[in-house]
Design an enzyme around this catalytic site. Structure first.
Site, PDB file in Angstrom:
ATOM      1  N   CYS A 173       0.888  -1.178   0.000  1.00  0.00           N
ATOM      2  CA  CYS A 173       0.000   0.000   0.000  1.00  0.00           C
ATOM      3  C   CYS A 173       0.918   1.218   0.000  1.00  0.00           C
ATOM      4  O   CYS A 173       1.081   1.890   1.021  1.00  0.00           O
ATOM      5  CB  CYS A 173      -0.914  -0.009   1.205  1.00  0.00           C
ATOM      6  N   ALA A 213       1.411   4.279  -1.742  1.00  0.00           N
ATOM      7  CA  ALA A 213       1.236   5.727  -1.898  1.00  0.00           C
ATOM      8  C   ALA A 213       1.176   6.418  -0.525  1.00  0.00           C
ATOM      9  O   ALA A 213       0.625   5.857   0.424  1.00  0.00           O
ATOM     10  CB  ALA A 213      -0.026   6.008  -2.697  1.00  0.00           C
ATOM     11  N   PRO A 214       1.787   7.601  -0.405  1.00  0.00           N
ATOM     12  CA  PRO A 214       2.404   8.427  -1.450  1.00  0.00           C
ATOM     13  C   PRO A 214       3.873   8.126  -1.746  1.00  0.00           C
ATOM     14  O   PRO A 214       4.505   8.825  -2.519  1.00  0.00           O
ATOM     15  CB  PRO A 214       2.248   9.840  -0.889  1.00  0.00           C
ATOM     16  N   GLY A 241       6.622   7.490   0.647  1.00  0.00           N
ATOM     17  CA  GLY A 241       7.691   7.804   1.588  1.00  0.00           C
ATOM     18  C   GLY A 241       8.447   6.583   2.064  1.00  0.00           C
ATOM     19  O   GLY A 241       9.683   6.569   2.074  1.00  0.00           O
ATOM     20  N   ASP A 257      -5.442  -3.917  -6.439  1.00  0.00           N
ATOM     21  CA  ASP A 257      -5.983  -4.129  -5.098  1.00  0.00           C
ATOM     22  C   ASP A 257      -5.395  -5.418  -4.539  1.00  0.00           C
ATOM     23  O   ASP A 257      -5.579  -6.491  -5.099  1.00  0.00           O
ATOM     24  CB  ASP A 257      -7.509  -4.219  -5.181  1.00  0.00           C
ATOM     25  N   ASP A 302       1.675  -1.362   4.971  1.00  0.00           N
ATOM     26  CA  ASP A 302       1.298  -0.138   5.683  1.00  0.00           C
ATOM     27  C   ASP A 302      -0.203   0.015   5.450  1.00  0.00           C
ATOM     28  O   ASP A 302      -0.636   0.675   4.511  1.00  0.00           O
ATOM     29  CB  ASP A 302       2.089   1.044   5.140  1.00  0.00           C
ATOM     30  N   CYS A 347      -0.954   3.813  11.107  1.00  0.00           N
ATOM     31  CA  CYS A 347      -0.818   5.086  11.830  1.00  0.00           C
ATOM     32  C   CYS A 347      -2.046   5.261  12.722  1.00  0.00           C
ATOM     33  O   CYS A 347      -2.664   6.317  12.762  1.00  0.00           O
ATOM     34  CB  CYS A 347      -0.640   6.261  10.880  1.00  0.00           C
TER      35      CYS A 347
END
Length: 442
Positions: free
Chosen positions: A259, A261-262, A264, A307, A329, A382
């Site tokens: 997963c 994007a974006p 980092g 997906d 993530d 997060c």
């Protein structure tokens, strides 16, 4: 363009957020494509973020000031009233300007009648400010600027820390950088910042992290365009540290950022390790941001828009060769990064949590099948909610016989949470994050 138009533009951006049908994710792009002058864009952004950050309290005050609730079609006027209250309470805007310019902005929506409503409410607030604030602050969710359901989740999960979590969420997060160690050391870059007049210090736990004393535009950062530095919170940088033991012993590991994007964490892994990395994301538009990030940093990866969840997995992107390392993530509530995305307080619903937990479970099951025996999967969110973190991993381990928890027990950061490690948001430090490292038995 008169000052009232900037307030009207901010209200226009807030309408879908207040209606629960949008977010501020495209705020910078919206401002860049607007007629708002560059010097006024920071003001508009401060209004939008500030209203979202303090929304529960502003909404409670607005309810006290209005004789009757505004109609659904007048959410733009509600937004202006909240903008006016935010200026009076939290900005250095002269009170007379906060009142008159905000009330006058209603004309931009063709609602001249609302100028008297907003003007009357804001002037009354100025007269009765102390009493009104004392009245609404008797309610804990209002006083702590969080939706009631979210406050209850925090209290249940972290009975000794829930108030500190709220307080950290209510403060804008510091600007944190990540040095590209392929190009520069942290020590050398700290010296470059000093030379540029930017005060900074090394992050406490992330090896490549630097925290600025004050935020700045990225164009002020030495070497940003050349790829020497990126903006990334300290918690997010710990991903590379946790995967270092399994990625430093070989230059040919196959790695999947499921997963991405974006981009980092994708970029950080490539800055640290020589690996064959595939970056996957369900959103093709967001995947373009990964490509842009890698291009600026002079890094290469194979990118696929697909997906990865079991419910609708399209494996046409996969060549069938298992991955040595998978980073998941996972999509989550974002309750650990509210200070950077305060619109989460309005966009997220309690019902979303169960749906997100189910999606996380599907992703874990689907990706585990693509992991080589002996391989490592790093699960990250997060979030600070156990159902997305420790409980999620506990359930996965219980139903997956060949999965073994491999999270280090001697980490210098965070706190043990089940078979993983949890960081809670720190007011002057890192965001809230959860990590669990899993190994697939050979």
């Amino acid at each position: 363009m008169n000052p009232g138009d900037t307030r009207a533009f901010a209200a226009q951006l807030l309408v879908p957020v207040l209606n629960g049908k949008g977010s501020l994710s495209s705020l910078d792009a919206d401002l860049a494509s607007s007629v708002i002058k560059e010097r006024d864009r920071g003001f508009v952004k401060a209004l939008c973020f500030g209203v979202c950050r303090t929304h529960p309290r502003l909404e409670a005050l607005a309810n006290q000031l209005l004789r009757e609730p505004l109609k659904a079609r007048d959410t733009d006027i509600q937004a202006l009233l909240l903008i006016g209250l935010y200026q009076i309470l939290h900005m250095r805007v002269p009170p007379h300007a906060a009142v008159s310019e905000t009330a006058g902005a209603a004309r931009a929506f063709g609602k001249g009648w609302a100028t008297k409503v907003i003007n009357g409410c804001l002037r009354r607030f100025q007269r009765e400010s102390v009493a009104l604030q004392g009245k609404v602050d008797r309610d804990a969710p209002v006083a702590l600027w969080h939706p009631a359901w979210m406050l209850l989740e925090f209290r249940d999960a972290w009975p000794d820390n829930w108030r500190a979590i709220c307080e950290a969420n209510n403060e804008p997060g510091p600007m944190t950088l990540r040095v590209n160690r392929r190009r520069v050391t942290r020590e050398d870059y700290l010296q470059r910042l000093t030379t540029a007049g930017l005060a900074a210090s090394p992050c406490a736990v992330a090896e490549d992290g630097i925290q600025l004393e004050s935020p700045c535009d990225v164009t002020q950062l030495p070497g940003f365009a050349e790829g020497d530095i990126s903006v990334q919170d300290e918690s997010a940088q710990l991903c590379a540290d946790l995967l270092a033991p399994v990625l430093t012993d070989s230059n040919d590991k196959r790695v999947l950022d499921a997963c991405s994007a974006p981009g980092g964490k994708t970029a950080h892994l490539l800055e640290r390790f020589d690996a064959r990395l595939t970056a996957l994301d369900v959103d093709a538009t967001r995947l373009k941001r990964v490509a842009t990030t890698l291009q600026r940093l002079h890094l290469d990866a194979t990118l696929h828009a697909a997906d990865a969840s079991a419910a609708s997995a399209d494996d046409s992107w996969w060549d069938g060769e298992p991955f040595d390392v998978i980073l998941l993530d996972a999509p989550c509530s974002g309750t650990g990064v509210i200070r950077r995305h305060p619109d989460i307080k309005l966009a997220r619903r309690h019902s979303d949590i169960a749906e997100l937990a189910a999606l996380q479970g599907r992703l874990l099951a689907s990706l585990w099948a693509k992991l080589a025996p002996g391989g490592t999967l790093l699960y990250a969110t997060c979030s600070v909610l156990p159902v997305e973190n420790a409980t999620q991993i506990e359930r996965f381990l219980a139903r997956t016989p060949d999965a073994v928890a491999d999270t280090p027990s001697d980490l210098s950061w965070g706190r043990p949470a089940g078979q993983g490690q949890q960081l809670l948001p720190a007011a002057t430090g890192h965001d809230g994050f959860f990590y669990a490292r899993l190994r697939k038995q050979a």
